[in-house]
Design a protein around this motif. Structure first.
Motif, PDB file in Angstrom:
ATOM      1  N   HIS A 289       0.793  -1.093   0.054  1.00  0.00           N
ATOM      2  CA  HIS A 289      -0.251   0.080   0.005  1.00  0.00           C
ATOM      3  C   HIS A 289       0.864   1.283  -0.196  1.00  0.00           C
ATOM      4  O   HIS A 289       0.879   2.188  -0.423  1.00  0.00           O
ATOM      5  CB  HIS A 289      -0.991   0.093   1.155  1.00  0.00           C
ATOM      6  CG  HIS A 289      -2.173   0.929   0.960  1.00  0.00           C
ATOM      7  ND1 HIS A 289      -2.833   1.279   2.164  1.00  0.00           N
ATOM      8  CD2 HIS A 289      -2.549   1.456   0.071  1.00  0.00           C
ATOM      9  CE1 HIS A 289      -3.566   2.085   1.829  1.00  0.00           C
ATOM     10  NE2 HIS A 289      -3.645   2.518   0.653  1.00  0.00           N
ATOM     11  N   VAL A 290       1.772   1.262   0.768  1.00  0.00           N
ATOM     12  CA  VAL A 290       2.751   2.251   0.896  1.00  0.00           C
ATOM     13  C   VAL A 290       3.608   2.659  -0.528  1.00  0.00           C
ATOM     14  O   VAL A 290       3.746   3.804  -0.709  1.00  0.00           O
ATOM     15  CB  VAL A 290       3.865   2.379   2.117  1.00  0.00           C
ATOM     16  CG1 VAL A 290       4.881   3.549   2.072  1.00  0.00           C
ATOM     17  CG2 VAL A 290       2.953   2.524   3.277  1.00  0.00           C
ATOM     18  N   SER A 291       3.645   1.676  -1.046  1.00  0.00           N
ATOM     19  CA  SER A 291       4.835   1.738  -2.282  1.00  0.00           C
ATOM     20  C   SER A 291       3.762   2.241  -3.479  1.00  0.00           C
ATOM     21  O   SER A 291       4.445   2.454  -4.499  1.00  0.00           O
ATOM     22  CB  SER A 291       5.253   0.161  -2.683  1.00  0.00           C
ATOM     23  OG  SER A 291       4.094  -0.560  -3.179  1.00  0.00           O
TER      24      SER A 291
ATOM     25  N   PRO B 287      -2.894   0.894  12.532  1.00  0.00           N
ATOM     26  CA  PRO B 287      -4.286   1.524  12.588  1.00  0.00           C
ATOM     27  C   PRO B 287      -5.093   2.107  11.537  1.00  0.00           C
ATOM     28  O   PRO B 287      -6.260   2.385  11.645  1.00  0.00           O
ATOM     29  CB  PRO B 287      -3.404   2.927  13.465  1.00  0.00           C
ATOM     30  CG  PRO B 287      -2.172   3.050  12.820  1.00  0.00           C
ATOM     31  CD  PRO B 287      -1.802   1.541  12.382  1.00  0.00           C
ATOM     32  N   ASP B 288      -4.703   2.051  10.354  1.00  0.00           N
ATOM     33  CA  ASP B 288      -5.333   2.405   9.317  1.00  0.00           C
ATOM     34  C   ASP B 288      -5.891   1.157   8.544  1.00  0.00           C
ATOM     35  O   ASP B 288      -6.507   1.317   7.311  1.00  0.00           O
ATOM     36  CB  ASP B 288      -4.459   3.413   8.181  1.00  0.00           C
ATOM     37  CG  ASP B 288      -3.296   2.522   7.673  1.00  0.00           C
ATOM     38  OD1 ASP B 288      -3.113   1.761   8.260  1.00  0.00           O
ATOM     39  OD2 ASP B 288      -2.696   3.095   6.532  1.00  0.00           O
TER      40      ASP B 288
ATOM     41  N   ALA C 132      -6.690   3.237  -2.494  1.00  0.00           N
ATOM     42  CA  ALA C 132      -6.846   1.896  -2.187  1.00  0.00           C
ATOM     43  C   ALA C 132      -6.939   1.775  -0.655  1.00  0.00           C
ATOM     44  O   ALA C 132      -6.662   2.768   0.016  1.00  0.00           O
ATOM     45  CB  ALA C 132      -5.352   1.040  -2.615  1.00  0.00           C
ATOM     46  N   GLN C 133      -7.584   0.549  -0.308  1.00  0.00           N
ATOM     47  CA  GLN C 133      -7.699   0.540   1.274  1.00  0.00           C
ATOM     48  C   GLN C 133      -7.634  -0.828   1.653  1.00  0.00           C
ATOM     49  O   GLN C 133      -7.700  -1.836   0.645  1.00  0.00           O
ATOM     50  CB  GLN C 133      -9.366   0.612   1.702  1.00  0.00           C
ATOM     51  CG  GLN C 133     -10.341   0.049   1.019  1.00  0.00           C
ATOM     52  CD  GLN C 133     -11.644   0.419   1.175  1.00  0.00           C
ATOM     53  OE1 GLN C 133     -11.954   1.370   1.990  1.00  0.00           O
ATOM     54  NE2 GLN C 133     -12.685  -0.351   0.887  1.00  0.00           N
ATOM     55  N   ARG C 134      -7.029  -1.267   2.660  1.00  0.00           N
ATOM     56  CA  ARG C 134      -6.708  -2.657   3.056  1.00  0.00           C
ATOM     57  C   ARG C 134      -7.661  -3.379   3.892  1.00  0.00           C
ATOM     58  O   ARG C 134      -8.017  -2.474   4.940  1.00  0.00           O
ATOM     59  CB  ARG C 134      -5.317  -2.634   3.848  1.00  0.00           C
ATOM     60  CG  ARG C 134      -4.245  -2.188   2.943  1.00  0.00           C
ATOM     61  CD  ARG C 134      -2.773  -2.186   3.396  1.00  0.00           C
ATOM     62  NE  ARG C 134      -2.467  -2.096   4.927  1.00  0.00           N
ATOM     63  CZ  ARG C 134      -2.586  -1.172   5.645  1.00  0.00           C
ATOM     64  NH1 ARG C 134      -2.479   0.013   5.075  1.00  0.00           N
ATOM     65  NH2 ARG C 134      -2.152  -1.180   7.061  1.00  0.00           N
ATOM     66  N   VAL C 135      -8.359  -4.151   3.747  1.00  0.00           N
ATOM     67  CA  VAL C 135      -9.346  -4.837   4.426  1.00  0.00           C
ATOM     68  C   VAL C 135      -9.051  -6.164   5.018  1.00  0.00           C
ATOM     69  O   VAL C 135      -8.609  -7.002   4.288  1.00  0.00           O
ATOM     70  CB  VAL C 135     -10.772  -4.917   3.877  1.00  0.00           C
ATOM     71  CG1 VAL C 135     -11.975  -5.592   4.655  1.00  0.00           C
ATOM     72  CG2 VAL C 135     -10.768  -3.586   3.083  1.00  0.00           C
TER      73      VAL C 135
END
Length: 203
Positions: free
Chosen positions: A106-108, A135-136, A116-119
């Protein structure tokens, strides 16, 4: 005077046709291009490194499910952003390692990070460590029987998503379109996701 008026009307008609042609080019041509790409299975920039879900599968939003912060999932939960999804039972060592990989991916994404979101979908009830370290991360945690219907929508190749250790990619229209097996290196997954975001106008 009449000739000037007729000339003005001709000019206006010409401008109107020009505007109409520009609108057709702007709105219709991209749709035609996408349809042709789909028909001929054209993938810009090379082949996908992950595994294509064919046909793409629409992911439901279940009203009874809430995120770990006790907020109900909005109706457009899967449509706001591209979603990198991981499914686990009890989130232990292997799960925590995958969450680390997803954060790195995600950071990259750099300028596309906001798209984008991580689930995490999990049956774990103790989330203190995960919330502290990520935390995110959006966490959907419920007992197995409550989350079973949602989990089943991520089934590919007759695998149980709880044990598959796959990463699933849901596009910003709400469709599961790709999955990435445990054996695929993180660098390859990043290349795939980066390319998909680059060529997508949605999300």
């Amino acid at each position: 005077m009449q000739n000037k008026q007729q000339l003005s009307e001709v000019e206006m008609q010409g401008k109107g046709r020009m505007v109409l042609m520009l609108m057709v080019l702007f709105f219709v041509v991209p749709i035609v291009v996408v349809i042709l790409m789909y028909q001929f299975n054209f993938k810009p920039g090379g082949i996908s490194l992950g595994e294509l879900v064919n046909p793409p599968r629409f992911i439901s939003v279940y009203k009874e499910l809430r995120s770990s912060d006790e907020k109900p999932l909005p109706d457009d939960f899967w449509k706001k952003k591209w979603s990198l999804v991981y499914v686990a039972g009890e989130c232990q060592q292997k799960c925590l390692g995958k969450l680390h990989d997803l954060r790195q991916l995600h950071v990259s994404l750099y300028k596309d990070i906001a798209r984008a979101q991580r689930v995490l979908i999990t049956t774990s009830q103790d989330l203190s460590v995960i919330k502290r370290d990520y935390p995110d991360l959006i966490i959907i945690n419920h007992p197995a029987h409550t989350v079973a219907s949602l989990v089943s929508e991520f089934r590919v190749k007759n695998e149980n998503p709880i044990n598959a250790n796959r990463v699933y990619l849901v596009d910003s229209l709400g469709y599961l379109m790709m999955s990435y097996p445990e054996s695929l290196p993180l660098a390859n997954m990043r290349k795939d996701v980066t390319r998909l975001l680059r060529y997508s106008w949605a999300g």
